[in-house]
Scaffold this motif. Structure first.
Motif, PDB file in Angstrom:
ATOM      1  N   VAL A 238      11.837  -5.708   1.483  1.00 41.33           N
ATOM      2  CA  VAL A 238      10.888  -5.998   2.555  1.00 41.33           C
ATOM      3  C   VAL A 238      10.712  -7.502   2.715  1.00 41.33           C
ATOM      4  N   PHE A 255       4.327  -6.392   5.851  1.00 40.51           N
ATOM      5  CA  PHE A 255       5.537  -5.988   5.128  1.00 40.51           C
ATOM      6  C   PHE A 255       6.467  -5.304   6.135  1.00 40.51           C
ATOM      7  N   ALA A 257      10.813  -4.542   7.497  1.00 40.34           N
ATOM      8  CA  ALA A 257      12.226  -4.411   7.125  1.00 40.34           C
ATOM      9  C   ALA A 257      13.061  -4.579   8.384  1.00 40.34           C
ATOM     10  N   LEU A 267      10.894   2.909   5.308  1.00 36.90           N
ATOM     11  CA  LEU A 267       9.531   2.694   5.782  1.00 36.90           C
ATOM     12  C   LEU A 267       9.128   3.776   6.789  1.00 36.90           C
TER      13      LEU A 267
END
Length: 290
Positions: A238, A255, A257, A267
């Motif tokens: 992340v 956070f 990705a 996620l």
């Protein structure tokens, strides 16, 4: 003190709020818009008689404590708080402790980020608000007491817990950052009991923190790439971005990705699985000051 202008300002701010806005139940029809006077008084922890006199331009000059309470109860912006203080001839001084009220705009923002885990931290790293994906990725903060939502306390006082930093990499770097960050917060809020008590507790019970405290190693990390070992989806890479909420001395931590990566898929899966596991409503948490 301009009693009539103060009365008009308080009445206008009260009438623009609905019970749902401040978390109050709606009981029956209302003849006038907005909150009732007794509801504002209850939210501000002052008597209804005293608040009524203020709205009728008959009340005494409110103290700084009462002004702060009215600002919270009426959900005033920083500009409106400054205006409220000016109406009674007071300047807005620095808060005694880290502000715990998260701006509505920030709460709405993190609620509209389905693929981003987001939390809001105060100056001493209490988790004030979060979205469902953050609860699934890190922890269901709604199941914790406000005291146990402090990320720095968790890290230093649970040294044997493999998830003391929620499985995130670079724990040593976080230790140095956290000690320096808390030192800076304690300097900004020297009279805040909660901040000073947290420092004293960590100095007593964490050798690691006690060794880092004298170094004055105040660092600033805004963009990091970390890996997190999650019990459901395994390792996830992340990007961690820390944004300031300057008018509240708070931090919004995101956070994320990259699209098209296994981490993004993880996620999204967590968003589904985590939501099913949660027992609270899927909306950002709102935490009142202890």
């Amino acid at each position: 003190m301009d009693k009539h202008e103060l009365a008009s300002f308080l009445r206008r701010c009260r009438e623009r709020l609905s019970p749902a806005t401040v978390g109050l139940p709606v009981a029956g029809p209302r003849r006038t818009p907005g909150l009732r006077r007794e509801e504002v008084a209850g939210l501000a922890h002052i008597s209804t008689q005293y608040y009524t006199r203020l709205e009728q331009a008959r009340g005494p000059r409110p103290s700084r404590h009462v002004l702060a309470a009215l600002g919270r109860a009426l959900r005033l912006t920083d500009a409106e708080r400054a205006h409220l203080h000016a109406l009674v001839g007071e300047s807005v001084g620095p808060p005694a402790g880290p502000p715990a009220e998260v701006p509505d705009g920030v709460l709405e923002l993190i609620g509209r980020l389905p693929d981003t885990a987001a939390i809001v931290l105060d100056a001493k790293y209490d988790v004030l608000a979060w979205n469902p994906l953050a609860a699934a990725l890190l922890e269901d903060f709604s199941a914790l007491s406000p005291r146990d939502r402090n990320m720095i306390r968790r890290f230093f006082l649970r040294p044997d817990d493999p998830r003391r930093h929620y499985g995130l990499s670079h724990g040593d770097a976080f230790a140095r950052f956290a000690a320096g960050h808390l030192r800076a917060a304690a300097t900004r809020y020297p009279h805040d009991r909660a901040t000073q008590a947290l420092v004293a507790e960590l100095l007593r019970h964490s050798r690691e923190f006690a060794e880092l405290w004298p170094t004055h190693d105040v660092t600033d990390s805004r963009h990091l790439v970390k890996s997190i070992d999650h019990e459901v989806v395994g390792r996830v890479e992340v990007t961690c971005d820390v944004l300031e909420v300057p008018e509240r001395d708070q931090h919004l931590v995101l956070f994320t990705a990259a699209p098209g990566t296994p981490a993004r898929d993880a996620l999204r899966l967590l968003g589904v699985v985590g939501t099913q596991r949660m027992t609270t409503e899927d909306e950002p948490g709102r935490v009142s000051p202890p």
